[in-house]
Design an enzyme around this catalytic site. Structure first.
Site, PDB file in Angstrom:
ATOM      1  N   ASP A 180     -11.239   2.741   3.775  1.00 23.55           N
ATOM      2  CA  ASP A 180     -11.453   1.404   3.520  1.00 23.55           C
ATOM      3  C   ASP A 180     -13.280   1.462   3.413  1.00 23.55           C
ATOM      4  O   ASP A 180     -13.835  -0.056   3.046  1.00 23.55           O
ATOM      5  CB  ASP A 180     -11.358   0.782   5.046  1.00 23.55           C
ATOM      6  CG  ASP A 180     -11.036  -0.271   4.887  1.00 23.55           C
ATOM      7  OD1 ASP A 180      -9.870  -0.750   3.699  1.00 23.55           O
ATOM      8  OD2 ASP A 180      -9.651  -0.104   5.661  1.00 23.55           O
TER       9      ASP A 180
ATOM     10  N   GLN B 158      -5.251  -1.434   9.457  1.00 22.14           N
ATOM     11  CA  GLN B 158      -5.094  -2.741   8.596  1.00 22.14           C
ATOM     12  C   GLN B 158      -5.377  -3.632  10.272  1.00 22.14           C
ATOM     13  O   GLN B 158      -4.891  -4.054  11.047  1.00 22.14           O
ATOM     14  CB  GLN B 158      -3.607  -3.301   8.555  1.00 22.14           C
ATOM     15  CG  GLN B 158      -3.545  -4.470   7.735  1.00 22.14           C
ATOM     16  CD  GLN B 158      -3.314  -4.440   6.797  1.00 22.14           C
ATOM     17  OE1 GLN B 158      -3.680  -2.892   5.705  1.00 22.14           O
ATOM     18  NE2 GLN B 158      -4.349  -5.852   5.844  1.00 22.14           N
TER      19      GLN B 158
ATOM     20  N   LYS C  88       1.006  -1.778   0.265  1.00 25.38           N
ATOM     21  CA  LYS C  88      -0.035   0.404   0.115  1.00 25.38           C
ATOM     22  C   LYS C  88       1.117   0.894  -0.040  1.00 25.38           C
ATOM     23  O   LYS C  88       0.302   2.587  -1.046  1.00 25.38           O
ATOM     24  CB  LYS C  88      -1.414   0.121   1.380  1.00 25.38           C
ATOM     25  CG  LYS C  88      -2.018  -0.705   1.197  1.00 25.38           C
ATOM     26  CD  LYS C  88      -2.386  -1.110   2.380  1.00 25.38           C
ATOM     27  CE  LYS C  88      -3.912  -1.983   2.871  1.00 25.38           C
ATOM     28  NZ  LYS C  88      -4.170  -2.732   3.903  1.00 25.38           N
TER      29      LYS C  88
END
Ligand code: NAP
Length: 281
Positions: free
Chosen positions: A119, A96, A52
């Site tokens: 997200d 995460q 990422k």
């Protein structure tokens, strides 16, 4: 048969995003910023976060990873999120997953303000997506959606079958295809006659986590098959779809690896840029 090349599509998307970031930099004299919080030292999480960070830098985003040991207190994470929520140089925040057991996932997800929730997991964004309002969209289903649209731009009236009803994949996928006027069936572990349901699908999206669950005789001719699954097996990484069999029947199919996976990170960058743009308007 069309082999949907997720690597190529993700590279194209990153190229477009890079141009967009450069344009935003000229317009606002600043670039979108993505901050990732990584807790613990789980190998897959470390790899995801490294990828990422690399991709974010590649398209010109400001990227930061904040690492904590496994035993960090929940309150420390919540305080950091609060700080990042108020930081104008941060457009998107991602924690995460999975988290260590002593940290409450729901609390963490809800601590990120919806405007920075790249997200798309915050209940406000989930609600906005299902109500048809602007929102961050979970990255994996967004990637699947973009791949499906590449093959079939007009999905109106198509029958879509989603296997799996997770908040991460199945449910948001359903909303995205409903918005495209598909007739959507969402299936799960209690579904009777899964094969019969799949056989009705013009589009089949498998997000289950069972290696090669979907067989060749579950798929009708000319269907588009999207395989979200990532399963470690003795023969390597395989999807939820029996690729060899299904690719002989389907009109289009994503491979594993090299299908949905690469799109997920590209969509995270897209979401970060969208959050930045909304914050400027
Ligand atoms: P999950 O939260 O475990 O959900 C799995 C879903 O599959 C559940 O809704 C479950 O039904 C359903 N299911 C289980 N067994 C079934 C069966 N025999 N028949 C029909 N449905 C069944 O999984 P997830 O997080 O959505 O992930 C799914 C897969 O995608 C995993 O392999 C994961 O590694 C992969 N993944 C890939 C990416 C990517 O970037 N490519 C991203 C995320 C996840 P119930 O609700 O009834 O339990």
């Amino acid at each position: 048969m069309i082999l949907i090349d997720g690597k190529k599509e993700a590279a194209n998307l990153r190229e477009d995003l890079k141009k967009e970031v450069s344009h935003l930099k000229t317009k606002y004299n600043k670039v979108p910023g993505l901050t990732v919080i990584l807790i613990g030292d789980l190998a897959p999480s470390q790899i995801y976060v490294r990828n990422k960070e690399r991709s974010a830098k590649e398209v010109g985003l400001k990227s930061e990873v904040i690492k904590y040991p496994d035993n960090v207190e929940e309150i420390e994470i919540l305080n950091k999120i609060d700080e990042l929520n108020k930081d104008h140089t941060v457009s998107g925040i991602l924690v995460q997953l999975p988290l260590p057991k002593h940290i409450n996932k729901k609390k963490v997800i809800e601590a990120i303000i919806p405007e920075k929730d790249v997200d798309g997991f915050h209940p406000v964004n989930v609600g906005n997506l299902s109500s048809g309002y602007e929102s961050s969209i979970p990255c994996t289903p967004l990637g699947c959606y973009l791949l499906i649209k590449k093959v079939e731009p007009n999905l109106s009236g198509k029958k879509a079958v989603i296997i799996g009803r997770s908040n991460l994949n199945g449910k948001p996928m359903t909303q995205l295809l409903l918005k495209e006027n598909c007739t959507v069936t969402i299936t799960h572990s209690k579904t009777k006659d899964l094969k019969g349901e799949c056989l009705k699908g013009d589009v089949v999206v498998a997000a289950v986590g069972i290696p090669e669950l979907v067989k060749g005789d579950w798929i009708k001719k000319d269907s588009i098959v999207i395989d979200v699954g990532i399963n470690k097996t003795e023969k390597g990484i395989v999807g939820d779809v029996a690729f060899e069999e299904v690719s002989k029947i389907a009109k289009a199919i994503t491979p594993v690896p090299g299908g949905v996976g690469p799109m997920t990170i590209a969509c995270l960058l897209k979401n970060t840029i969208e959050c930045f743009k909304r914050s400027q308007s």
